[in-house]
Design an enzyme around this catalytic site. Structure first.
Site, PDB file in Angstrom:
ATOM      1  N   TYR A  62       0.857  -1.196   0.000  1.00 20.62           N
ATOM      2  CA  TYR A  62       0.000   0.000   0.000  1.00 20.62           C
ATOM      3  C   TYR A  62       0.886   1.235   0.000  1.00 20.62           C
ATOM      4  CZ  TYR A  62      -4.998  -0.376   0.094  1.00 20.62           C
ATOM      5  OH  TYR A  62      -6.294  -0.497  -0.295  1.00 20.62           O
ATOM      6  N   GLU A  64      -0.422   4.802  -0.540  1.00 18.57           N
ATOM      7  CA  GLU A  64      -1.224   6.020  -0.781  1.00 18.57           C
ATOM      8  C   GLU A  64      -0.338   7.230  -0.617  1.00 18.57           C
ATOM      9  OE1 GLU A  64      -4.727   6.109   1.605  1.00 18.57           O
ATOM     10  OE2 GLU A  64      -5.651   4.449   0.519  1.00 18.57           O
ATOM     11  N   ASP A 208      -6.429  13.166 -25.018  1.00 17.03           N
ATOM     12  CA  ASP A 208      -6.511  11.763 -24.611  1.00 17.03           C
ATOM     13  C   ASP A 208      -5.747  10.979 -25.675  1.00 17.03           C
ATOM     14  OD1 ASP A 208      -7.054   9.146 -24.133  1.00 17.03           O
ATOM     15  OD2 ASP A 208      -9.208   9.417 -23.788  1.00 17.03           O
ATOM     16  N   THR A 234      -3.482   5.405 -21.800  1.00 18.84           N
ATOM     17  CA  THR A 234      -3.284   4.060 -21.250  1.00 18.84           C
ATOM     18  C   THR A 234      -1.854   3.647 -21.572  1.00 18.84           C
ATOM     19  OG1 THR A 234      -4.238   3.276 -23.308  1.00 18.84           O
ATOM     20  CG2 THR A 234      -5.635   3.152 -21.375  1.00 18.84           C
ATOM     21  N   LYS A 237      -1.423  -0.089 -24.858  1.00 18.51           N
ATOM     22  CA  LYS A 237      -1.788  -0.229 -26.278  1.00 18.51           C
ATOM     23  C   LYS A 237      -0.487  -0.299 -27.096  1.00 18.51           C
ATOM     24  CE  LYS A 237      -6.440   1.639 -25.835  1.00 18.51           C
ATOM     25  NZ  LYS A 237      -6.694   2.359 -24.573  1.00 18.51           N
ATOM     26  N   ARG A 243      -1.156  -3.040 -18.128  1.00 18.10           N
ATOM     27  CA  ARG A 243      -2.492  -2.427 -18.157  1.00 18.10           C
ATOM     28  C   ARG A 243      -2.518  -1.287 -17.144  1.00 18.10           C
ATOM     29  NH1 ARG A 243      -7.056  -3.465 -20.609  1.00 18.10           N
ATOM     30  NH2 ARG A 243      -5.808  -4.825 -21.904  1.00 18.10           N
TER      31      ARG A 243
HETATM   32  N1  DSN Z   1     -11.343   0.125 -25.098  1.00 21.31           N
HETATM   33  C1  DSN Z   1     -10.347   0.899 -25.786  1.00 21.31           C
HETATM   34  C2  DSN Z   1     -10.301   0.628 -27.238  1.00 21.31           C
HETATM   35  O1  DSN Z   1     -10.443  -0.518 -27.619  1.00 21.31           O
HETATM   36  O2  DSN Z   1     -10.110   1.526 -28.009  1.00 21.31           O
HETATM   37  C3  DSN Z   1     -10.505   2.340 -25.502  1.00 21.31           C
HETATM   38  O3  DSN Z   1     -10.453   2.554 -24.182  1.00 21.31           O
END
Ligand code: DSN
Length: 426
Positions: A62, A64, A208, A234, A237, A243
């Site tokens: 933890y 925080e 974003d 994120t 990707k 993740r």
């Molecule tokens: N779920 C993602 C995508 O497949 O584009 C976006 O957050």
């Protein structure tokens, strides 16, 4: 990631002993990832080094707060990991501030709203049917419920962002914040133009960058970081990390961003994921990763062209990124059915609305394909041609069990040559 790399993952033997039921699922999912074709534009195969952090004992801690200012004892070691990660993020992206704690892209976006707006404020963002994201104001999402989100979209003639509409809406609605970034937009975004519009109306510029930040990290496309007040994304990707989510910002917004993430919307950070983010940021700073990012785009351009040669239409005429949006109406099959038929044939992709889609979002007239994962496997232009042919056949014939089986077996022959992780030694 070298194909011959040895895989030193978490201890599967102990999982198998203790919980064979769950171990069996983990192993079959690995087999699915190895043998089928992974064309979901938001997925990738992360390195063994990243996986090692995710399964590490850092998960137990933890923490925080932030390095040096925690609400728990015993954070000396995890502090080091977060400090290294923040430094790497700032260097890689040339950012003034970085926060590695968001649990996901959606969490990062909630934090952005929390940092820069109050419920009821007006925000301008790309409409979901034109390629935006749920957190960009969808009525079923907190963003659409708690904020007055006004949407801009793409032009009907060229399917590119309508910057005139964006500017007109900004002048009319005076939004507190303007969001650019999308989940199904194959072209580049003109960040300089968006900055000008933000300055004209006094709006915060939020990008974003979840989909394309990996291409930015690999220096394959222009970066939004010099222009934006805040960039959320994120890490799993094209970036190929664990993740999770991350936020970059100008120094003047650092305190607001950090307070929004913790204690604003999250409690303890997932320190194993923070470590994974630090690891991938180091991987992304290498020439090999830059080469990879370029190749992802080359492959996607090739795949979009090859799908057009198979009689389908690439939205906006092609792609400049890692994803292509394909209008499949010429096949007489809708997106939902195409997705199902491809699935049966061993091809993972997703149905996707195309701009001005006559079908509902549950049905759609399109599919979205991405090349991040198959490029990690080492595939190139020759394979894109083969894959386009397999997709076309799956869409046409994938409802026929024996034909779907035949396609699947051809895919297994192909993926055998481009293994993801080495086969288990047992
Ligand atoms: N779920 C993602 C995508 O497949 O584009 C976006 O957050």
């Amino acid at each position: 990631m070298a194909r011959s790399e040895k895989y030193y993952g978490p201890d599967f033997n102990s999982l198998e002993r203790q919980d064979p039921e769950i171990a069996a699922v983990v192993i079959s999912e690995l087999e699915r990832q190895r043998h089928d074709l992974q064309l979901i534009a938001s997925e990738n195969f992360t390195s063994s080094a990243v996986l090692a952090t995710m399964g590490s004992t850092l998960s137990n801690k933890y923490a925080e707060g932030y390095p040096g200012k925690r609400y728990y004892g015993g954070c000396e070691e995890v502090d080091k990991v977060e400090v290294i990660g923040i430094q790497r993020a700032k260097e890689l992206f040339g950012a003034e501030h970085a926060n590695l704690q968001p649990h996901s892209g959606a969490s990062a976006n909630v934090a952005v709203y929390q940092a820069f707006t109050k419920p009821g404020d007006t925000v301008l963002a790309m409409s979901l049917p034109h390629g935006g994201h749920l957190t960009h104001g969808s009525k079923v999402n907190f963003s659409g419920k708690w904020f007055n989100v006004v949407s801009y979209g793409v032009r009907q003639d060229n399917e590119l962002i309508d910057y005139d509409q964006l500017r007109d809406l900004a002048i009319e609605h005076k939004p507190k914040m303007i969001c650019s970034g999308a989940t199904a937009y194959p072209s580049l975004i003109d960040f300089e133009k968006v900055r000008q519009i933000c300055d004209e109306v006094g709006a915060i510029m939020w990008v974003d960058a979840a989909h394309f930040i990996g291409l930015v990290a690999g220096k394959a496309i222009p970066s939004p970081v010099p222009y934006a007040d805040v960039v959320s994304f994120t890490t799993h990707k094209v970036l190929r990390g664990p993740r999770g989510g991350m936020i970059l910002s100008k120094e003047k917004h650092a305190a607001a961003v950090d307070k929004a993430v913790f204690p604003g919307i999250q409690g303890g950070p997932i320190m194993s994921a923070v470590a994974g983010k630090a690891v991938v940021l180091k991987e992304c700073a290498t020439p090999a990763y830059q080469e990879y990012a370029k190749k992802v785009i080359e492959n996607c351009k090739a795949l979009a062209n090859d799908l057009q040669s198979e009689g389908m239409r690439a939205v906006s005429g092609g792609t400049q990124t890692h994803l292509a949006l394909i209008d499949i109406r010429s096949t007489g099959v809708n997106g939902k059915v195409a997705d199902e038929r491809c699935g049966k044939s061993g091809i993972s992709l997703n149905k996707n609305s195309i701009p001005f889609d006559p079908e509902s979002p549950a049905v759609t007239s399109g599919i979205r394909v991405g090349t991040a994962a198959i490029t990690t496997q080492g595939m190139g232009k020759d394979e894109m041609k083969v894959i386009a042919g397999l997709i076309a056949r799956a869409i046409k014939d994938g409802d026929d069990e024996s034909k779907a089986k035949e396609i699947k077996s051809e895919i297994h022959q192909l993926t055998k040559k481009f293994s993801v992780y080495p086969e288990p030694s047992v």
